[in-house]
Every structure is written in C-alpha cells, then in structure tokens.
Scaffold this active site. Structure first.
Site, PDB file in Angstrom:
ATOM      1  N   HIS A  52      -5.012   1.257   5.978  1.00 19.47           N
ATOM      2  CA  HIS A  52      -5.187   0.769   4.605  1.00 19.47           C
ATOM      3  C   HIS A  52      -3.849   0.324   4.032  1.00 19.47           C
ATOM      4  CE1 HIS A  52      -9.051   2.915   4.849  1.00 19.47           C
ATOM      5  NE2 HIS A  52      -9.435   2.136   3.855  1.00 19.47           N
ATOM      6  N   LYS A  90      -2.654   3.187  -1.081  1.00 18.12           N
ATOM      7  CA  LYS A  90      -3.704   4.219  -0.966  1.00 18.12           C
ATOM      8  C   LYS A  90      -3.084   5.608  -1.024  1.00 18.12           C
ATOM      9  CE  LYS A  90      -7.863   5.490   1.582  1.00 18.12           C
ATOM     10  NZ  LYS A  90      -8.619   5.676   0.321  1.00 18.12           N
TER      11      LYS A  90
END
Ligand SMILES: NC(=O)C1=CN([C@@H]2O[C@H](COP(=O)(O)OP(=O)(O)OC[C@H]3O[C@@H](n4cnc5c(N)ncnc54)[C@H](OP(=O)(O)O)[C@@H]3O)[C@@H](O)[C@H]2O)C=CC1
Ligand SMILES: O=C(O)C1=N[C@H](C(=O)O)C[C@H](O)C1
Length: 267
Positions: A154, A158
């Site tokens: 990600h 995040k």
C-alpha cells in the site's frame, strides 16, 4: 437513500462523497469530520471535487444522524466504534470500511448490530471479495504441503499493518484449511528464524509511493507455486462497493453483515 459520509476530508471520504453524488437513489445529507479539522464549514461537494452539494462539513454528528438512513465510515477504529453507537441509537445502517479494528472493537460493533444493520469489510471491492472466495477454495483443495504466504503493498500514508484485506485473506485461507488463523499466523521474520513450520500462514507488508492496494496469496508447494493476485487501480472500487452495501442494507433486519453477504458470494 439519505447518506452521511464520516471522515469526509480523508482519501476515502472524498471518494465516497463523489460516488454518492453520482449514484441514483443516493443523496448526501451529511459530511462529518473530526473536531477542529480545517475542513469544517466547507461544502462537502467542493471539498471532494464534485461541485457544490449544499452540505456543510460539520463535527456535530448527532443532528446529522437523526436525518439520515445510513452512514459510510472509512475513518479510524476509535471513531468507528463511537459512530456505531450513534448509528445504533438512530437505527440507521452503518457501512464500515475502517481497518485496524481490534477484537474488542469488533465485539462493540457486533453489539451495535443488535439495533441496526452493520456491514463491515476490510475491502469493499468485488475483486477482493472474489479473491477471498477463491483463496478459501484453493486452501481447501490443497494440503499443508502448500505453504501459504500473503503479501500486500500500500501507499506510504497507510497507518495499519498488515492491511484489513490481508487479515481477511488470511482468515479465508485458514477457513479453507479448517484451522484457526490465530494458531498459525506468522507476522514477522528476522534473524535466525529456523525452518518454516508446516501449516504456518505468513504475512508480508510493503509500504511506499501511491499504491492503492495490491494483494497476493501465494501457495508454494513442491516444485510449483499458485499465486492469486488483486491490484486496485482506483479507490472508486471501494466507494462504489460501500454505496452498494448501504443501498442493500436499506430495510434489512438488524445484524452484522459482510461484503460477501452484499455480493451474494457466501462464506
Ligand atoms: N474496506 C475498504 O474497502 C477500504 C478501507 N480503507 C480503510 O479506510 C480507512 C481510512 O482510509 P483513508 O481514507 O485512506 O485514510 P485518511 O486518513 O485519508 O482518512 C480518514 C479520515 O477520517 C478522519 N477522522 C479521524 N477521526 C475522526 C472522527 N472522530 N470523526 C470524523 N472523522 C475522523 C480523519 O481526519 P484527520 O486526518 O484530521 O484525523 C481523516 O480525514 C483506513 O482504515 C483504511 O484502511 C481504505 C480503503 C478501502
Ligand atoms: O488504507 C488503504 O488505502 C486500504 N485499506 C484497506 C485494507 O487495509 O485492506 C483496503 C485497501 O486495500 C486500501
């Protein structure tokens, strides 16, 4: 259906506002942000790049919940637990995309689901929910000669790891294999780890750049490897799933539901 977006200024909040604005049968009636957020007072549509919608971002949730049918929530665990109580009191549907929820948080959400519909999923996309169903099937078809590793990547912003989706895929693999995930998970490896234990389910986390969300479930067996991969290219796949879940929830009896229920994929 009259919908509220909480965490309205976030990456997903803005995406959800745009999706609600363009969905037939859905109307944005509230946009909520954290107390003290710079976006309070802004027009939610303008904030999201959807043009003016006549809905002001506010931190005063109570009156907004009183005039809505559902709430879309991609925020942080503490806020989600608090919004669950409000949604239960107002008897409105609560669609939860927030990840990083503890077992204790989930218990509170299940308690709230006695009074209102709650749809919770670590990933609202059709593709990932299909991937989870496939993972369960493949894990059921193979024995522990096939080592399971789940790899996710990600964007650099995040804050939780492994992703909610990785947890979901791990649970699907464990269910397919007929074992308890908590007894077999390996979260980190460093130094002299010793050999891999038969039956372990490993999780690996990568973070960087602007990656929306990539997940691979790898079944590594004797002289062959099966890899199931999903790559998200746009956050619209999550927001469209969330709005679909809200419309599905309307008129349904209170309970704790998953995206697999919404999509009719079974468990
Ligand atoms: N299930 C799914 O399909 C998906 C889930 N997610 C999950 O959604 C969550 C949000 O992701 P993302 O949008 O990228 O994160 P962001 O940090 O961009 O957005 C979260 C927003 O929630 C706000 N917020 C925090 N506390 C409150 C509160 N008490 N009341 C109202 N708003 C609050 C934050 O404000 P501030 O920044 O000022 O604190 C922020 O604007 C994460 O858990 C992520 O993993 C993401 C994509 C898909
Ligand atoms: O934080 C994100 O961005 C995402 N979070 C979810 C997760 O934790 O799995 C879903 C998606 O992959 C994007």
């Amino acid at each position: 259906m009259r919908l509220i977006v909480v965490g309205a200024a976030g990456r997903m909040g803005r995406e959800l506002i745009r999706t609600v604005a363009e969905t037939d049968g859905a109307t944005l009636v509230g946009a909520i942000e954290r107390e003290g957020a710079a976006e309070i007072g802004a027009d939610a549509g303008e904030l999201a790049g959807a043009g003016p919608l006549g809905v002001e971002v506010t931190d005063d949730a109570l009156p907004v919940f009183a005039r809505a049918d559902g709430v879309l929530d991609f925020t942080v665990p503490a806020a989600t637990v608090a919004f669950a109580e409000l949604a239960a009191q107002a008897r409105i549907a609560h669609v939860i995309g927030t990840t990083g929820l503890s077992d204790d948080d989930i218990e509170k959400l299940v308690a709230a689901a006695r009074h209102a519909v709650v749809v919770q999923s670590g990933n609202m996309s059709l593709g990932v929910n299909l991937l989870a169903a496939l993972t369960r099937k493949v894990a059921a078809a193979l024995d522990a000669d096939y080592d399971i590793e789940i790899v996710e990547m990600h964007h650099r912003n995040k804050v939780d790891a492994p992703s909610g989706t990785a947890h979901m895929l791990g649970r699907a693999a464990a269910e397919g294999r007929g074992v308890e995930i908590n007894d077999h998970s390996v979260w980190t490896r460093r130094g002299h780890t010793g050999e891999r234990k038969r039956g372990d389910i490993g999780f690996q986390t990568l973070r960087g750049g602007t990656v929306v969300g990539d997940h691979t479930v790898c079944f590594a067996g004797p002289h062959e490897r099966i890899e199931l991969t999903h790559r998200a290219e746009d956050r619209g796949i999550f927001s469209r799933g969330a709005v679909k879940a809200a419309l599905w929830a309307r008129g349904r009896k209170p309970g704790f539901y998953s995206m697999a229920d919404v999509l009719g994929l079974g468990e």
